[in-house]
Design a protein around this motif. Structure first.
Motif, PDB file in Angstrom:
ATOM      1  N   TRP A 265      -0.580   4.847   7.869  1.00 24.81           N
ATOM      2  CA  TRP A 265      -1.957   4.627   7.433  1.00 24.81           C
ATOM      3  C   TRP A 265      -2.162   4.860   5.936  1.00 24.81           C
TER       4      TRP A 265
ATOM      5  N   LYS B 170       0.554   3.855   3.688  1.00 24.70           N
ATOM      6  CA  LYS B 170       1.562   3.039   3.005  1.00 24.70           C
ATOM      7  C   LYS B 170       0.968   2.082   1.982  1.00 24.70           C
ATOM      8  N   HIS B 171      -0.201   1.557   2.260  1.00 20.83           N
ATOM      9  CA  HIS B 171      -0.807   0.592   1.339  1.00 20.83           C
ATOM     10  C   HIS B 171      -1.187   1.228  -0.003  1.00 20.83           C
ATOM     11  N   LEU B 172      -1.259   2.554  -0.055  1.00 23.27           N
ATOM     12  CA  LEU B 172      -1.603   3.262  -1.295  1.00 23.27           C
ATOM     13  C   LEU B 172      -0.385   3.768  -2.064  1.00 23.27           C
TER      14      LEU B 172
ATOM     15  N   LYS C 220       0.190   2.624  -5.780  1.00 16.44           N
ATOM     16  CA  LYS C 220      -0.835   3.125  -6.706  1.00 16.44           C
ATOM     17  C   LYS C 220      -0.675   4.624  -6.956  1.00 16.44           C
TER      18      LYS C 220
ATOM     19  N   VAL D   8       9.346   2.437   1.245  1.00 17.36           N
ATOM     20  CA  VAL D   8       7.926   2.078   1.348  1.00 17.36           C
ATOM     21  C   VAL D   8       7.491   1.287   0.114  1.00 17.36           C
TER      22      VAL D   8
ATOM     23  N   THR E 265       7.928  -2.672  -0.617  1.00 15.35           N
ATOM     24  CA  THR E 265       6.998  -3.688  -0.123  1.00 15.35           C
ATOM     25  C   THR E 265       5.700  -3.739  -0.936  1.00 15.35           C
ATOM     26  N   GLN E 266       5.591  -2.900  -1.943  1.00 18.89           N
ATOM     27  CA  GLN E 266       4.361  -2.813  -2.734  1.00 18.89           C
ATOM     28  C   GLN E 266       4.457  -3.673  -3.991  1.00 18.89           C
ATOM     29  N   LYS E 267       3.320  -4.221  -4.408  1.00 13.58           N
ATOM     30  CA  LYS E 267       3.316  -5.066  -5.610  1.00 13.58           C
ATOM     31  C   LYS E 267       3.639  -4.263  -6.868  1.00 13.58           C
TER      32      LYS E 267
ATOM     33  N   TRP F 215       5.925  -2.030  -7.193  1.00  8.79           N
ATOM     34  CA  TRP F 215       7.315  -1.578  -7.197  1.00  8.79           C
ATOM     35  C   TRP F 215       8.102  -2.090  -8.400  1.00  8.79           C
TER      36      TRP F 215
END
Length: 100
Positions: free
Chosen positions: A5, A7-9, A12, A33, A36-38, A40
């Motif tokens: 919950w 991971k999307h942060l 940032k 993790v 998969t983030q922009k 990275w």
């Protein structure tokens, strides 16, 4: 930040850590993790290269000043530096609300 919950942060949060700390070790789980983030690509580029001297000086000055002085506006106003340097030390470039 490796829990589902959050991971999307992750990108940032790590990006902020990189700006406010001189060394940010990343464990394998966080790297997985972040993959998969922009953010990275930018994070990897920052971590794979030496930090700019300007940034390292900001961190050292902030450490020497201490949290109390940094938070007390009157202390910073008396600090004998040009406003542009004070603003840099205080991360004013990230002041989204124009309050600082």
């Amino acid at each position: 930040i490796a829990v589902p919950w959050l991971k999307h942060l992750a990108g940032k949060v790590v990006r902020v850590f990189i700006d406010y700390m001189d060394y940010v070790p990343l464990c394998t789980k966080i790297k997985f993790v972040l993959d998969t983030q922009k953010e990275w690509t930018e994070i990897r580029q920052i971590l794979d290269n030496p930090r700019p001297l300007k940034h390292l000086c900001r961190l050292k000055i902030r450490k020497l000043l201490g949290l109390r002085r940094l938070q007390k506006l009157s202390s910073m106003e008396k600090f004998p530096l040009p406003p542009i340097l004070k603003n840099y030390i205080l991360y004013k470039e990230y002041d989204l609300y124009g309050k600082g």
